[in-house]
Design a protein around this motif. Structure first.
Motif, PDB file in Angstrom:
ATOM      1  N   TYR A 399      50.417  52.920  58.342  1.00 47.83           N
ATOM      2  CA  TYR A 399      51.750  53.347  57.922  1.00 47.83           C
ATOM      3  C   TYR A 399      51.727  54.326  56.753  1.00 47.83           C
ATOM      4  N   LYS A 400      50.549  54.730  56.320  1.00 48.24           N
ATOM      5  CA  LYS A 400      50.435  55.827  55.365  1.00 48.24           C
ATOM      6  C   LYS A 400      50.446  57.180  56.074  1.00 48.24           C
ATOM      7  N   ASN A 401      50.475  57.125  57.414  1.00 45.78           N
ATOM      8  CA  ASN A 401      50.500  58.350  58.224  1.00 45.78           C
ATOM      9  C   ASN A 401      51.900  58.555  58.785  1.00 45.78           C
ATOM     10  N   LYS A 402      52.127  59.763  59.314  1.00 47.11           N
ATOM     11  CA  LYS A 402      53.432  60.097  59.877  1.00 47.11           C
ATOM     12  C   LYS A 402      53.282  60.515  61.333  1.00 47.11           C
ATOM     13  N   ASP A 403      54.233  60.116  62.163  1.00 48.17           N
ATOM     14  CA  ASP A 403      54.359  60.562  63.554  1.00 48.17           C
ATOM     15  C   ASP A 403      53.022  60.510  64.298  1.00 48.17           C
ATOM     16  N   HIS A 404      52.497  61.704  64.634  1.00 45.06           N
ATOM     17  CA  HIS A 404      51.251  61.731  65.398  1.00 45.06           C
ATOM     18  C   HIS A 404      50.074  61.196  64.597  1.00 45.06           C
ATOM     19  N   GLY A 405      50.193  61.203  63.287  1.00 42.30           N
ATOM     20  CA  GLY A 405      49.149  60.603  62.463  1.00 42.30           C
ATOM     21  C   GLY A 405      49.033  59.114  62.721  1.00 42.30           C
ATOM     22  N   ALA A 441      51.704  54.510  71.656  1.00 43.00           N
ATOM     23  CA  ALA A 441      50.960  55.538  72.397  1.00 43.00           C
ATOM     24  C   ALA A 441      49.518  55.636  71.894  1.00 43.00           C
ATOM     25  N   GLY A 442      49.351  55.593  70.569  1.00 42.92           N
ATOM     26  CA  GLY A 442      47.998  55.635  70.009  1.00 42.92           C
ATOM     27  C   GLY A 442      47.183  54.422  70.394  1.00 42.92           C
ATOM     28  N   ALA A 443      47.813  53.252  70.405  1.00 40.25           N
ATOM     29  CA  ALA A 443      47.106  52.029  70.803  1.00 40.25           C
ATOM     30  C   ALA A 443      46.655  52.101  72.255  1.00 40.25           C
ATOM     31  N   LEU A 444      47.479  52.671  73.112  1.00 41.67           N
ATOM     32  CA  LEU A 444      47.110  52.808  74.524  1.00 41.67           C
ATOM     33  C   LEU A 444      45.900  53.745  74.682  1.00 41.67           C
ATOM     34  N   GLU A 472      59.857  54.131  80.123  1.00 38.89           N
ATOM     35  CA  GLU A 472      60.817  55.228  80.060  1.00 38.89           C
ATOM     36  C   GLU A 472      60.412  56.293  79.042  1.00 38.89           C
ATOM     37  N   ASP A 473      59.874  55.864  77.927  1.00 40.95           N
ATOM     38  CA  ASP A 473      59.540  56.826  76.875  1.00 40.95           C
ATOM     39  C   ASP A 473      58.354  57.697  77.290  1.00 40.95           C
ATOM     40  N   SER A 474      58.525  59.015  77.145  1.00 41.16           N
ATOM     41  CA  SER A 474      57.489  59.963  77.576  1.00 41.16           C
ATOM     42  C   SER A 474      56.209  59.836  76.755  1.00 41.16           C
ATOM     43  N   ALA A 475      56.344  59.601  75.440  1.00 46.00           N
ATOM     44  CA  ALA A 475      55.156  59.517  74.584  1.00 46.00           C
ATOM     45  C   ALA A 475      54.290  58.326  74.982  1.00 46.00           C
TER      46      ALA A 475
END
Length: 586
Positions: A399-405, A441-444, A472-475
């Protein structure tokens, strides 16, 4: 009237014969002879005498002269570093011997003469005449190797040209094959295996090579064959690899044979021929390293049935993490490292203060990647895997990262726990239930990285990722699709094809999802030339508007097509692929 002395003088001059150019030749020859040493001059005179006596009417004199001449030439050509003196001295008599040959009666003497002319043609004949081969076929059946390596090599070159010429004219070439069967053993015996291979390729009889290869030269021969196979057409390369495979199997070099078999779909035959348990394990390790999905059967491992489970685990890479960690302990490198241990910024004056001006999100993202790579496969690090302090949010570094981070941080867990499915999944699983789509998405993707190259009976990667492809979510869908590509790269898994191909056909899906689905299928079916996937990607390209195809993500569709045909020769469908790619590039 007084006679004109000047006119008489001119008439006398005009009546004088012009200087004879031929008169100068003996002088030149005399000068050349003067330059020769006594030994060379004696040899030249002796050879000229042999030429004269070879044309004698007495057969006995002819035979003695021809045999003497043959002996002189053989001695000189056995080790040829320059034009031998006998060939140099006989050069002026080449035409004379050819003319006399035509007048000779059929018999052994005429064959002896043909042998001599064939060797002289090595340096005398015009390019393209193939006179060395012509007279060799008219000569005796004696060992051609006695005339030296250079002569044999020249003969081999002329045979290749003559074979093609006769093939075009639909003429028989049995006499050429008789010579080939003499030349090939000579080349192999004298460490010229590549020349033997080239000759047999020219006459389309490479199968003759196997019987002549011995234990002392099989390595050089097979190394040349396997390298050569990369530069010929798709059909010919399989024939060349087949010969290399037979040679390796002849000497029971199963690991080398397996490397060739991987390109020829002969795994069962190779594994079945190996009876040594340890060597069989080595073969299984090779299959595992190449990412080959293969199910062992009892008839393949006759005599080693009790080790079937162990061998299958090796192929499935089930023990890969265990072996990797054992090596890490032996090397004493198990201690987790931090990005600062790699940067060593404190060693450079002013570096730390300069880094403070860089955006913290980018610094954290860079630290995430560095941390993942430096601790890859060790199952532990100091950023993602340690339990968070009491009272703080789970996964404090994430949680020190943002979005794609965040997606990168979650996916990095897959690299940190690489290959260790049992211990790695619990670390990743808790992020699959996050409310943040980037984390999910990152976990997947982390699940895919974790299972990369690992085959498991339970197939946890497919079981986890399957449900998320339909979200449903594209990401999240893209994360699941990418995870499947990473987990089953090169596996040709039919379930993945059945799951992802509908995504290409559905025009309602966004270009980003379709692009990643095409790329993932290309990775899973890399080099397979899968027609169904190729057609699905073509249809997806045709259904998209010019505006969509102009977007950068559209290139992933072309990349997926390219991966399907990676390493394959150009065929009809590949030509279409190239045309489509050129259209989009332009």
């Amino acid at each position: 009237m007084a006679p004109d002395h000047h006119q008489n003088g001119n008439s006398e001059k005009s009546q004088q014969a012009p200087p004879n150019k031929d008169a100068k030749k003996p002088r030149k020859e005399e000068k050349k002879d003067e330059d020769l040493s006594e030994e060379d001059l004696a040899l030249k005179q002796q050879l000229e005498l042999y030429v004269e006596r070879a044309q004698d009417s007495d057969p006995g004199v002819q035979k003695l002269a021809l045999e003497s001449m043959r002996q002189e030439i053989r001695t000189a050509t056995s080790s040829m570093t320059s034009v031998p003196k006998p060939l140099k001295f006989l050069r002026p008599h080449y035409g004379t011997l050819k003319k006399f040959f035509e007048t000779m009666d059929e018999g052994s003497l005429k064959k002896y003469m043909a042998d001599i002319i064939s060797v002289l043609a090595l340096t005398m004949s015009e390019e393209g005449d193939r006179e060395s081969l012509k007279y060799r076929l008219l000569g005796s059946a004696e060992d051609i190797g006695s005339w030296g390596h250079e002569y044999v090599r020249n003969l081999a070159g002329e045979i290749g040209v003559e074979y093609q010429s006769r093939q075009m004219e639909d003429k028989p070439f049995d006499d050429l094959m008789d010579l080939v069967k003499q030349i090939v053993p000579f080349h192999v015996k004298h460490n010229a295996e590549p020349e033997a291979v080239d000759l047999l390729m020219e006459v389309e009889s490479l199968e003759l090579l196997v019987d002549h290869i011995e234990k002392a030269n099989y390595k050089r021969t097979c190394a040349y064959l396997t390298s050569f196979a990369s530069y010929v057409s798709e059909f010919d390369d399989m024939q060349i690899l087949e010969i290399a495979y037979k040679i390796y199997m002849k000497f029971e070099k199963f690991p080398d044979a397996l490397r060739v078999a991987l390109r020829m779909d002969k795994l069962s035959q190779t594994l079945g021929a190996c009876k040594d348990a340890l060597e069989l394990q080595q073969l299984c390790f090779i299959l595992a390293r190449q990412g080959i999905t293969y199910e062992l059967e009892d008839h393949v491992i006759v005599g080693n049935e009790d080790k079937k489970e162990l061998l299958q685990d090796i192929i499935n890479n089930s023990k890969l993490s265990e072996g990797y960690l054992t090596l890490a302990r032996d090397l004493d490198v198990m201690e987790a490292k931090t990005p600062e241990d790699i940067y060593k910024a404190h060693l450079i004056d002013g570096r730390t203060s300069a880094g403070g001006n860089v955006d913290s999100a980018r610094l954290n993202l860079a630290a995430t990647f560095v941390n993942a790579f430096v601790n890859a496969g060790f199952g532990q690090d100091k950023l993602m895997t340690p339990p968070p302090p009491e009272g703080s949010n789970a996964g404090s570094w994430l949680y020190k990262n943002k979005d794609h981070g965040k997606a990168s941080a979650a996916a990095s867990l897959g690299l940190i726990t690489l290959w260790n499915v049992d211990d790695g999944l619990p670390h990743i699983d808790k992020y699959l239930y996050s409310n943040d789509v980037n984390v999910v998405a990152g976990a997947l993707m982390g699940v895919g990285i974790l299972n990369c190259g690992i085959r498991n009976e339970c197939d946890p990667a497919y079981a986890v990722l399957y449900d998320y492809v339909g979200k449903e979510d594209s990401a999240i869908r893209i994360g699941a699709v990418t995870g499947l590509a990473l987990a089953y790269a090169g596996a040709n898994k039919e379930e993945v094809y059945s799951l992802l191909s509908p995504l290409l056909a559905d025009s309602k899906n966004g270009l980003d999802l379709v692009a990643f689905a095409a790329l993932s299928l290309g990775i899973v079916y890399v080099g397979s030339c899968h027609d169904g996937i190729a057609q699905a990607i073509f249809l997806a390209l045709m259904e998209r508007s010019e505006t969509e195809l102009g977007e950068p993500l559209a290139r992933f569709l072309c990349l997926g097509l390219g991966l399907l045909y990676l390493g394959k020769q150009v065929c009809a469908i590949e030509l279409q692929i190239i045309l489509v790619m050129l259209q989009f590039i332009s």
